[in-house]
Design a protein around this motif. Structure first.
Motif, PDB file in Angstrom:
ATOM      1  N   ARG A 214       8.134   4.845   8.311  1.00 11.20           N
ATOM      2  CA  ARG A 214       8.682   3.546   8.721  1.00 11.20           C
ATOM      3  C   ARG A 214      10.207   3.565   8.862  1.00 11.20           C
ATOM      4  O   ARG A 214      10.792   2.670   9.454  1.00 11.20           O
ATOM      5  CB  ARG A 214       8.242   2.455   7.758  1.00 11.20           C
ATOM      6  CG  ARG A 214       8.850   2.552   6.401  1.00 11.20           C
ATOM      7  CD  ARG A 214       8.446   1.376   5.525  1.00 11.20           C
ATOM      8  NE  ARG A 214       9.067   1.485   4.245  1.00 11.20           N
ATOM      9  CZ  ARG A 214       8.536   2.073   3.186  1.00 11.20           C
ATOM     10  NH1 ARG A 214       7.325   2.582   3.255  1.00 11.20           N
ATOM     11  NH2 ARG A 214       9.199   2.142   2.042  1.00 11.20           N
TER      12      ARG A 214
ATOM     13  N   GLU B 286      -0.505   8.441  13.899  1.00 12.28           N
ATOM     14  CA  GLU B 286      -0.091   7.960  12.585  1.00 12.28           C
ATOM     15  C   GLU B 286       1.355   7.451  12.608  1.00 12.28           C
ATOM     16  O   GLU B 286       1.665   6.421  12.017  1.00 12.28           O
ATOM     17  CB  GLU B 286      -0.240   9.076  11.538  1.00 12.28           C
ATOM     18  CG  GLU B 286      -0.011   8.630  10.126  1.00 12.28           C
ATOM     19  CD  GLU B 286      -1.069   7.668   9.595  1.00 12.28           C
ATOM     20  OE1 GLU B 286      -0.777   6.981   8.597  1.00 12.28           O
ATOM     21  OE2 GLU B 286      -2.177   7.582  10.163  1.00 12.28           O
TER      22      GLU B 286
ATOM     23  N   GLY C  66       1.831   7.622   4.616  1.00 12.47           N
ATOM     24  CA  GLY C  66       3.039   7.166   5.288  1.00 12.47           C
ATOM     25  C   GLY C  66       4.267   8.015   5.060  1.00 12.47           C
ATOM     26  O   GLY C  66       5.350   7.695   5.527  1.00 12.47           O
TER      27      GLY C  66
ATOM     28  N   SER D 215       1.391   4.110  14.278  1.00 12.58           N
ATOM     29  CA  SER D 215       0.817   3.039  13.470  1.00 12.58           C
ATOM     30  C   SER D 215       1.773   2.547  12.384  1.00 12.58           C
ATOM     31  O   SER D 215       1.622   1.449  11.877  1.00 12.58           O
ATOM     32  CB  SER D 215      -0.501   3.491  12.833  1.00 12.58           C
ATOM     33  OG  SER D 215      -0.243   4.419  11.792  1.00 12.58           O
ATOM     34  N   ARG D 216       2.785   3.350  12.047  1.00 12.41           N
ATOM     35  CA  ARG D 216       3.667   2.983  10.941  1.00 12.41           C
ATOM     36  C   ARG D 216       5.123   2.714  11.348  1.00 12.41           C
ATOM     37  O   ARG D 216       5.906   2.263  10.535  1.00 12.41           O
ATOM     38  CB  ARG D 216       3.655   4.081   9.881  1.00 12.41           C
ATOM     39  CG  ARG D 216       2.294   4.220   9.232  1.00 12.41           C
ATOM     40  CD  ARG D 216       2.300   5.321   8.211  1.00 12.41           C
ATOM     41  NE  ARG D 216       1.000   5.516   7.623  1.00 12.41           N
ATOM     42  CZ  ARG D 216       0.561   4.894   6.540  1.00 12.41           C
ATOM     43  NH1 ARG D 216       1.314   4.024   5.938  1.00 12.41           N
ATOM     44  NH2 ARG D 216      -0.631   5.148   6.070  1.00 12.41           N
TER      45      ARG D 216
ATOM     46  N   MET E 238      -4.697   0.218   5.400  1.00  8.37           N
ATOM     47  CA  MET E 238      -3.829   1.366   5.200  1.00  8.37           C
ATOM     48  C   MET E 238      -4.673   2.631   5.186  1.00  8.37           C
ATOM     49  O   MET E 238      -5.637   2.738   4.442  1.00  8.37           O
ATOM     50  CB  MET E 238      -3.090   1.207   3.882  1.00  8.37           C
ATOM     51  CG  MET E 238      -1.951   2.126   3.722  1.00  8.37           C
ATOM     52  SD  MET E 238      -0.895   1.355   2.494  1.00  8.37           S
ATOM     53  CE  MET E 238      -0.092   2.744   1.854  1.00  8.37           C
TER      54      MET E 238
END
Length: 192
Positions: A99, A164, A77, A167-168, A1
């Motif tokens: 997310r 970023e 995140g 990636s999430r 993370m």
């Protein structure tokens, strides 16, 4: 993370109606000044001068209010978009978990009009975080954590931010691939 903090600034599009509003304010002040001066002579001159001062102040306030940029920051995140006016006034617009992004796709600035019409029907808010020079942008939906309002967001590509997001978010990774490639990161406002 990855716990790094990512921040970038995006200058918003220029308001195309700003020159029209400035001309209308000046014309209104001129008409008012001529009418007052014609009827009241000396006191009319002072009132006309006062009208021009008020019109000048209104025009300057309008110009300053339309100097808009967005700060995009990602911390653990969570993506936060802050509106900055005239490099002094800040307002947090929304904050959401990456997310939770939905409907991530490439878009064009022209798509904003069609999405705005759909957003009215769906009771979404539209947020356009891109400038006049941005040709390719990304569109996605996100729900604000604090207000619970769904936003339709247009975002200018920035290499670090898109990496970023990819990636999430599975939705974003599907569109961007594993490694978003953009020419260079955006320059911060201080570098310009």
């Amino acid at each position: 993370m990855n716990d790094d903090i990512i921040e970038t600034f995006i200058k918003a599009r220029k308001n195309k109606m700003l020159p029209v509003w400035c001309v209308l304010i000046a014309a209104g002040a001129l008409v008012f000044a001529i009418a007052i001066f014609a009827f009241l002579q000396l006191i009319g001159f002072l009132l006309a001068l006062l009208a021009f001062v008020i019109a000048f102040l209104a025009t300057m306030t309008l110009i300053k209010k339309n100097r808009l940029e967005y700060e995009i920051s990602i911390v653990m995140g969570e993506l936060t978009i802050t509106e900055i006016r005239n490099q002094t006034w800040r307002k947090k617009v929304l904050c959401f978990d990456i997310r939770d992004i939905e409907n991530f796709r490439k878009a064009k600035p022209e798509d904003e009009k069609a999405v705005s019409e759909m957003a009215k029907e769906n009771q979404h808010k539209v947020l356009c975080c891109f400038g006049d020079e941005d040709e390719d942008i990304f569109f996605f939906n996100a729900r604000d954590k604090e207000q619970g309002v769904t936003y339709d967001i247009f975002l200018a590509p920035d290499r670090r931010v898109m990496k970023e997001i990819a990636s999430r978010s599975f939705d974003a990774r599907r569109v961007l691939g594993n490694e978003p490639t953009f020419d260079e990161p955006r320059k911060s406002v201080e570098e310009e």
